[in-house]
Design a protein around this motif. Sequence first.
Motif, PDB file in Angstrom:
ATOM      1  N   TRP A 247     -25.559  52.314  37.210  1.00 19.44           N
ATOM      2  CA  TRP A 247     -24.559  51.272  37.471  1.00 19.44           C
ATOM      3  C   TRP A 247     -25.216  49.896  37.506  1.00 19.44           C
ATOM      4  N   LEU A 248     -24.474  48.910  37.074  1.00 25.01           N
ATOM      5  CA  LEU A 248     -24.868  47.513  37.261  1.00 25.01           C
ATOM      6  C   LEU A 248     -24.520  47.090  38.681  1.00 25.01           C
ATOM      7  N   ASP A 249     -25.181  46.056  39.174  1.00 23.05           N
ATOM      8  CA  ASP A 249     -24.900  45.596  40.536  1.00 23.05           C
ATOM      9  C   ASP A 249     -23.437  45.192  40.712  1.00 23.05           C
ATOM     10  N   ASP A 250     -22.793  44.698  39.677  1.00 22.49           N
ATOM     11  CA  ASP A 250     -21.375  44.328  39.752  1.00 22.49           C
ATOM     12  C   ASP A 250     -20.474  45.523  40.037  1.00 22.49           C
ATOM     13  N   GLU A 251     -20.930  46.725  39.733  1.00 30.32           N
ATOM     14  CA  GLU A 251     -20.135  47.940  39.915  1.00 30.32           C
ATOM     15  C   GLU A 251     -20.308  48.572  41.300  1.00 30.32           C
ATOM     16  N   MET A 252     -21.254  48.094  42.087  1.00 35.61           N
ATOM     17  CA  MET A 252     -21.576  48.767  43.344  1.00 35.61           C
ATOM     18  C   MET A 252     -20.422  48.757  44.343  1.00 35.61           C
ATOM     19  N   GLY A 253     -19.480  47.843  44.219  1.00 34.45           N
ATOM     20  CA  GLY A 253     -18.298  47.857  45.072  1.00 34.45           C
ATOM     21  C   GLY A 253     -17.451  49.103  44.861  1.00 34.45           C
ATOM     22  N   GLU A 254     -17.572  49.717  43.685  1.00 33.51           N
ATOM     23  CA  GLU A 254     -16.829  50.949  43.379  1.00 33.51           C
ATOM     24  C   GLU A 254     -17.332  52.131  44.200  1.00 33.51           C
ATOM     25  N   LEU A 255     -18.510  52.001  44.774  1.00 36.06           N
ATOM     26  CA  LEU A 255     -19.054  53.069  45.617  1.00 36.06           C
ATOM     27  C   LEU A 255     -18.084  53.411  46.743  1.00 36.06           C
ATOM     28  N   VAL A 256     -17.493  52.400  47.344  1.00 30.84           N
ATOM     29  CA  VAL A 256     -16.547  52.604  48.442  1.00 30.84           C
ATOM     30  C   VAL A 256     -15.304  53.355  47.951  1.00 30.84           C
ATOM     31  N   THR A 257     -14.839  53.041  46.751  1.00 34.12           N
ATOM     32  CA  THR A 257     -13.675  53.739  46.183  1.00 34.12           C
ATOM     33  C   THR A 257     -13.922  55.242  46.106  1.00 34.12           C
ATOM     34  N   ILE A 258     -15.094  55.630  45.635  1.00 29.40           N
ATOM     35  CA  ILE A 258     -15.419  57.058  45.502  1.00 29.40           C
ATOM     36  C   ILE A 258     -15.676  57.681  46.870  1.00 29.40           C
ATOM     37  N   LEU A 259     -16.392  56.992  47.739  1.00 30.71           N
ATOM     38  CA  LEU A 259     -16.641  57.529  49.080  1.00 30.71           C
ATOM     39  C   LEU A 259     -15.338  57.738  49.845  1.00 30.71           C
ATOM     40  N   ASP A 260     -14.402  56.793  49.728  1.00 31.39           N
ATOM     41  CA  ASP A 260     -13.094  56.944  50.379  1.00 31.39           C
ATOM     42  C   ASP A 260     -12.323  58.141  49.825  1.00 31.39           C
ATOM     43  N   LEU A 261     -12.468  58.402  48.544  1.00 29.53           N
ATOM     44  CA  LEU A 261     -11.800  59.547  47.910  1.00 29.53           C
ATOM     45  C   LEU A 261     -12.378  60.870  48.418  1.00 29.53           C
TER      46      LEU A 261
END
Length: 140
Positions: free
Chosen positions: A89-103
């Motif tokens: 992942w690029l650093d710009d994508e790291m916010g998506e980590l929360v989306t997957i963790l919440d799922l």
Amino acid sequence: MSLHFEVVFTCFLRDDTPGTVLDVLRWHLGLSTERPTGLDPDEHTYQVLAPDPDSRLPGGDVASLRRQSRGFAAGMELFAWGLLSRNHWLDDEMGELVTILDLLAPHIEEPGYGGYFREEYDAEPTVFTFQNGTYGPLKL
């Protein structure tokens, strides 16, 4: 210049994980091309766990979700959904980590280790854990 990260999810989801959650996870993993009905495009913008065939990670990206035997108890075989995902992942994508963790968090089979992320040149990963339907603190 962007930073690049290795992001790994490795955990078991309960066997009774709702089909709607598994459908969203399959879509994110690139195992299904059709966006699940009702999935919020503002929250789930793209398939964040789908393997990139041109990944810069040694051995490439990985995506797997399968129902697995977890052994026997009281004469019955126990099953869970095994998840393994490894992506670049690029650093710009790291916010998506929360989306997957919440799922994932509400459906984890056993509390504890759930995976990690690390900047590609760092030797030490940042581990994330699951417990009581949520995940441990993250330092992004």
